[in-house]
Design a protein around this motif. Structure first.
Motif, short mmCIF file in Angstrom:
data_model
loop_
_atom_site.label_atom_id
_atom_site.label_comp_id
_atom_site.label_asym_id
_atom_site.label_seq_id
_atom_site.Cartn_x
_atom_site.Cartn_y
_atom_site.Cartn_z
N PRO A 98 0.80 -1.24 0.00
CA PRO A 98 0.00 0.00 0.00
C PRO A 98 0.82 1.28 0.00
O PRO A 98 0.46 2.25 -0.69
N GLY A 99 1.93 1.31 0.73
CA GLY A 99 2.75 2.51 0.76
C GLY A 99 3.33 2.85 -0.60
O GLY A 99 3.32 4.01 -1.02
N GLU A 100 3.81 1.83 -1.33
CA GLU A 100 4.40 2.07 -2.65
C GLU A 100 3.31 2.39 -3.68
O GLU A 100 3.52 3.22 -4.56
N VAL A 101 2.17 1.73 -3.58
CA VAL A 101 1.06 2.03 -4.48
C VAL A 101 0.58 3.46 -4.24
O VAL A 101 0.23 4.18 -5.19
N ASN A 102 0.60 3.88 -3.00
CA ASN A 102 0.20 5.26 -2.68
C ASN A 102 1.16 6.27 -3.30
O ASN A 102 0.73 7.30 -3.84
#
Length: 247
Positions: free
Chosen positions: A151-155
């Motif tokens: 989720p952090g990288e997709v964000n």
């Protein structure tokens, strides 16, 4: 020295040698895991440049770094033979999780899919007597903790896409994280993973930020349609308040 004392000294020397061998092997696994973590992060950084460069160039760069990661896994695999795979799993798992996060982001950007455990093992496989076998063991917990870092990288990818006015990319990120959240929630309903539970708030936070960003883009788009039949995507992206994502 009496025979009894000699026997005791010999036993303690054997214990010492065994412990020294254990700690040396443990340190080698830790070093390999750290090197894999560092190189996997470089793969992530390379993939996030996809909003600035062509996909072909980005994936080519990632593939070159992936080969280097496999070399490190081959080095670590020597230390994880047999029962040592579970014995030193705690030391190896940080690198494995970071690798799963990197290839998971790669899979999402290239195919818009969540990488499966079998695909992770396939990427880690090498030829042994005509058969593909994974270099290291990947447990269910390794896999779950690896994809829960996505989720952090997709964000970050979503933030970069908003800067380019790429509405479709924002929708892809939104749908992907919703699917990931649903899957993680189902897993936690059937079995408890303490470390996985700790990552759920980050997943929820990333999803909320992307939802707010998409909401802001939709509102601005509707407002601008009253003044222009075809508003420039760049102007629309600049009008989105980035603080809804970064805060």
């Amino acid at each position: 020295m009496s025979p009894c004392k000699q026997q005791i000294m010999a036993s303690f020397n054997a214990y010492r040698d065994t412990l020294d061998a254990h700690y040396d092997q443990r340190e080698r696994v830790i070093k390999c895991s750290r090197d894999i973590t560092a190189l996997s992060k470089k793969i992530v950084f390379a993939l996030l440049r996809i909003t600035q460069d062509t996909p072909e160039a980005v994936f080519k760069d990632a593939a070159a770094k992936h080969k280097q990661v496999l070399e490190l896994f081959a080095k670590m695999a020597v230390e994880l033979q047999g029962s040592n795979a579970m014995k030193y799993n705690r030391q190896a798992t940080p690198g494995i999780q970071e690798y799963i996060e990197a290839v998971g982001l790669w899979r999402f950007l290239e195919h818009n899919q969540l990488i499966t455990k079998s695909q992770v093992l396939e990427g880690l496989s090498h030829d042994v007597d005509g058969q593909l076998q994974p270099l290291v063991a990947v447990t269910d917990e390794d896999y779950l903790l690896g994809i829960s870092d996505l989720p952090g990288e997709v964000n970050r990818y979503c933030i970069n896409s908003i800067g380019k006015g790429d509405r479709d990319a924002v929708i892809r990120c939104l749908e992907f994280l919703r699917t990931l959240k649903e899957g993680v929630s189902l897993v936690l309903c059937t079995r408890k993973y303490r470390d996985l539970e700790k990552k759920v708030p980050v997943l929820n936070s990333s999803l909320e930020k992307i939802e707010k960003a998409f909401y802001s883009m939709s509102i601005r788009e509707n407002e601008m349609q009253h003044f222009s039949a075809a508003p420039p995507a760049e102007a629309l992206a600049m009008d989105v308040d980035s603080r809804t994502i970064l805060t």
